[in-house]
Design an enzyme around this catalytic site. Sequence first.
Site, PDB file in Angstrom:
ATOM      1  N   GLU A   1       1.310  -0.893   0.102  1.00  0.00           N
ATOM      2  CA  GLU A   1       0.333   0.043   0.214  1.00  0.00           C
ATOM      3  C   GLU A   1       0.819   1.432  -0.286  1.00  0.00           C
ATOM      4  OE1 GLU A   1      -1.980  -3.290   2.189  1.00  0.00           O
ATOM      5  OE2 GLU A   1      -0.020  -2.276   2.173  1.00  0.00           O
TER       6      GLU A   1
ATOM      7  N   ARG B   1      13.089 -22.426  -8.109  1.00  0.00           N
ATOM      8  CA  ARG B   1      14.068 -22.679  -7.130  1.00  0.00           C
ATOM      9  C   ARG B   1      14.207 -21.530  -6.213  1.00  0.00           C
ATOM     10  NH1 ARG B   1      18.532 -27.109  -9.533  1.00  0.00           N
ATOM     11  NH2 ARG B   1      17.381 -29.198  -9.046  1.00  0.00           N
TER      12      ARG B   1
ATOM     13  N   ARG C   1      20.675 -22.303 -10.293  1.00  0.00           N
ATOM     14  CA  ARG C   1      21.358 -21.705 -10.996  1.00  0.00           C
ATOM     15  C   ARG C   1      20.626 -20.788 -12.288  1.00  0.00           C
ATOM     16  NH1 ARG C   1      22.674 -26.335  -9.657  1.00  0.00           N
ATOM     17  NH2 ARG C   1      21.795 -27.704 -11.623  1.00  0.00           N
TER      18      ARG C   1
ATOM     19  N   LEU D   1       9.209 -41.197  -2.896  1.00  0.00           N
ATOM     20  CA  LEU D   1       8.914 -40.196  -1.719  1.00  0.00           C
ATOM     21  C   LEU D   1       8.093 -39.736  -2.235  1.00  0.00           C
ATOM     22  CD1 LEU D   1       9.747 -39.204   0.355  1.00  0.00           C
ATOM     23  CD2 LEU D   1      11.995 -37.731  -0.814  1.00  0.00           C
TER      24      LEU D   1
END
Length: 385
Positions: A58, A192, A215, A314
């Site tokens: 704001e 990332r 990267r 996983l």
Amino acid sequence: MNATESERVKRFLELAARAAWRAGGRVEPNPLVGCVIARDDTVLGIGHHQRFGGLHAEREALANAKLRGNDVRDATAYVTLEPCCHHGKQPPCTEALIEAGIARVLFARHDPHAISAGGCKLLQAAGIQAELCELSQAAIHVSDPFCKRIQTGMPWVVAKWAQTVDGRVATRTGQSQWISSSRSRSRVHRLRERMDAIITGLGTATVDDPLLTARVGRTPRREPRRVIIDTDLDLPITSKLVQTAREVPVTACCANELKSGAFLKPRRDALEAMGVEIMGVRSDSRRLDLDVMLRQLVETYDVTNALIECGPGLLGSFFEFDLIDEAIVYIAPMLLGDEQAKAAASGRTVPTLSGGRNFRLMSVKRVGDDVELVYRRPVEHATIV
């Protein structure tokens, strides 16, 4: 609110959301917030929270309007999150809006934080027409990670993978580099740098030996903490993750009893000597409690956004326990046609379609010959009063 006004409100809230999104990776654990100040169809000022500790959206929008030479008195402010009313690193936004003479404030979502909430009522008490407006899903969703962390103590969890047209992420021998194109991989590096943590498993850490860094061809907005789910502390000292632990933080999550027990003290000492932090997590049947681990990442490192980059087993566990909020999938123009090639997620037992995890498609983008699909968990947005 008639159709014309609704269109205008939605347009300005979505513009505020696009502005807010520009600061991803720079403001967390604060929320991404954008603000547009307008009179009728004319934008007078636009701003967003640009960095942690900096001016809020704001005040940025008010400053932008002043820079443009625009008078904001009696104008409307469109904000993605309810203006804060507390003194923190910055003074309250409600104070700035009142002093500027703003007549109306429309915000997409109430602030769930106990300290900063209540701005709407304060604005109303000052004679400003302040109200919740949920016309823009983009304006609502931009603060999802912040709101989830505040309300549940859990981070916003994003799963990312690249797959062939027939849904395979690796050959039967485990080869996966590279399924997606270099352009898609560049987008992953930019993703990332918006994350607080990247989570992977021991298998990926040893077989692929990744760096898991951002990267991007310049100094990244932030280097996310690399988190390895390593129940028995088997992470090789020679791995790139361990070798770079003093440059970019690494946390190895192991079973609680191995965090301080004497049995693996030499291995634990060797990892810590390289700069790896060890986090003990409750485990059951030699499997870490992923829910508890995520909560500990919030408590210990203030993680708001966590990216999952791991193998099928996983990833299947994260889906099994319904811990994925968002999935970003890159589909490459390749088909393997091998039933023993590896699927994106595995390990679940799903005899009927009702046992599947359903997601809502949010966006489709062509990236060269690849396709980027973004999905979100289809949970109805619950307004916080």
